[in-house]
Design an enzyme around this catalytic site. Structure first.
Site, PDB file in Angstrom:
ATOM      1  N   SER A 179       0.836   4.788  -6.643  1.00 26.55           N
ATOM      2  CA  SER A 179       1.453   5.431  -5.487  1.00 26.55           C
ATOM      3  C   SER A 179       0.369   6.002  -4.565  1.00 26.55           C
ATOM      4  CB  SER A 179       2.441   6.489  -5.959  1.00 26.55           C
ATOM      5  OG  SER A 179       3.368   6.816  -4.957  1.00 26.55           O
ATOM      6  N   ASP A 205       2.705  -0.028  -7.795  1.00 21.24           N
ATOM      7  CA  ASP A 205       3.994   0.264  -7.176  1.00 21.24           C
ATOM      8  C   ASP A 205       3.931   1.103  -5.912  1.00 21.24           C
ATOM      9  OD1 ASP A 205       6.717  -0.526  -7.537  1.00 21.24           O
ATOM     10  OD2 ASP A 205       7.211   1.575  -7.735  1.00 21.24           O
ATOM     11  N   HIS A 331       9.669   3.565 -10.725  1.00 22.14           N
ATOM     12  CA  HIS A 331       8.467   3.726  -9.911  1.00 22.14           C
ATOM     13  C   HIS A 331       7.240   4.008 -10.778  1.00 22.14           C
ATOM     14  CE1 HIS A 331       5.875   4.774  -6.635  1.00 22.14           C
ATOM     15  NE2 HIS A 331       5.827   6.054  -6.948  1.00 22.14           N
TER      16      HIS A 331
END
Length: 373
Positions: A179, A205, A331
């Site tokens: 992220s 991700d 996620h």
């Protein structure tokens, strides 16, 4: 944030059975979760967590690395977890967490990587405002979270670790970021600050398009998160039952590092994500271009192919990077499926590290051995 819209579009909430009551919590505008995880909030009824797991189960050492200005004043105190490589020829994986997360989010992944490839070194760093502290020239805490400064911090932590362990020189490095961490490692790869030592980088991700799309919903998302927990087990349980994390062992390892106990004995978020809004666009704007143009091998691991933006789709068709998709993950895919994530990363390292290539014997050597060629 497109995941959230799809979830509401496809699901009639009135048809779902009511979830059991959650541990005592308060509402807040901060969260340990990252931007595109909101679509994973699906109640689970049966999971119950065990006590928190200590960092020493996954890493060899924990360091607080101090950096000073030329005048002797403190510049930074960085927090890292390290498992040194087997020797100077073995690469080191440098892991950078996402916004609101911590180095312990890589705990299970670190264990699985070492199980697959024991010679690799692993350095899990923690950003400023996430476990590390950086000071400005007046001696005040520097809370500037722009991606360029986070990148500088990352490089500083690597060099300070090398000095702490008395490495004669930096080993070959593979940067891995989840992220926000993906934006940091991508920026770092573009600065060429690691030169020929950078073997490659992996992003977990996050892509520019979906990240920027999520920003308009972020404050609403953060406001829906609990403000505090009455205990660490309650916090771990909330992460599991809300499906923010789908792996109970990883939740027990990582969630306690996200919290601090206040004077009333309750556990509150260590990082106030809502206060970082000024930096959100800075983190992700231009990320796709930087990911494609950076030097070194490139790996993108996603929880869904719908998160690819146009620039990355074109780059994939041109073979500019390796793509892996884990559709069963949320996620936090490196926490949800650490074994599969480790396998992909180890295979990526082996494919791109020339020192690990086994070359065929030379013809002259075969003739000298009396063999026919």
């Amino acid at each position: 944030m497109s995941d959230l819209a799809k979830t509401f579009a496809k699901t009639k909430l009135s048809s779902l059975p009511p979830p059991p009551p959650l541990p005592e919590e308060d509402d807040d505008s901060s969260s340990a979760s990252s931007m595109s995880s909101t679509g994973t909030v699906i109640p689970s009824h049966s999971l119950r967590p065990a006590p928190a797991i200590h960092w020493s189960e996954y890493f060899a050492q924990e360091f607080y690395l101090e950096q000073q200005e030329s005048n002797g004043k403190p510049r930074a105190k960085y927090h890292v977890y390290i498992t040194p490589p087997k020797d100077v020829k073995s690469p080191v994986l440098v892991l950078h967490h996402g916004a609101g997360s911590s180095g312990m989010s890589f705990a299970l992944l670190a264990r699985e990587i070492r199980r697959c490839m024991p010679e690799l070194g692993i350095l899990a760093v923690e950003a400023r405002e996430h476990g590390s502290v950086v000071y400005d020239c007046q001696g005040n805490i520097d809370r500037d979270l722009s991606v360029s400064l986070l990148s500088q911090d990352l490089v500083s932590m690597l060099h300070l670790t090398a000095a702490k362990l008395n490495w004669a020189e930096l080993p070959t490095v593979v940067l891995i970021g989840h992220s926000l961490g993906g934006a940091v490692v991508t920026h770092t790869a573009n600065t060429n600050s690691l030169g020929s030592k950078l073997l490659g980088y992996a992003v977990l991700d996050v892509v520019e398009g979906s990240a920027l799309e999520a920003l308009t919903h972020m404050q609403t998302y953060l406001a829906s998160r609990p403000k505090s927990f009455q205990s660490l087990p309650a916090a771990v349980e909330w992460h599991i039952r809300s499906r923010t994390l789908r792996n109970p062992e990883s939740a027990r390892a990582s969630v306690p590092s996200l919290l601090l106990q206040n004077s009333e004995g309750r556990w509150v978020w260590r990082t106030e994500l809502s206060s970082t809004e000024a930096y959100w666009e800075n983190w992700f704007t231009g990320m796709s271009g930087k990911f494609l143009s950076g030097r070194g091998a490139k790996l993108l691991v996603l929880a869904g192919t719908d998160r690819l933006d146009k620039e990355l789709m074109i780059g994939q068709m041109q073979g500019k990077f390796q793509l892996q998709v884990f559709p069963a993950s949320g996620h936090f895919l490196h926490e949800d499926q650490p074994d599969k994530t480790a396998e992909v990363i180890v295979e990526f390292v082996r494919r791109n590290d020339r020192s690990m290539l086994v070359l065929p014997p030379k013809v002259a050597d075969l003739l000298a051995q009396g063999k026919k060629v």
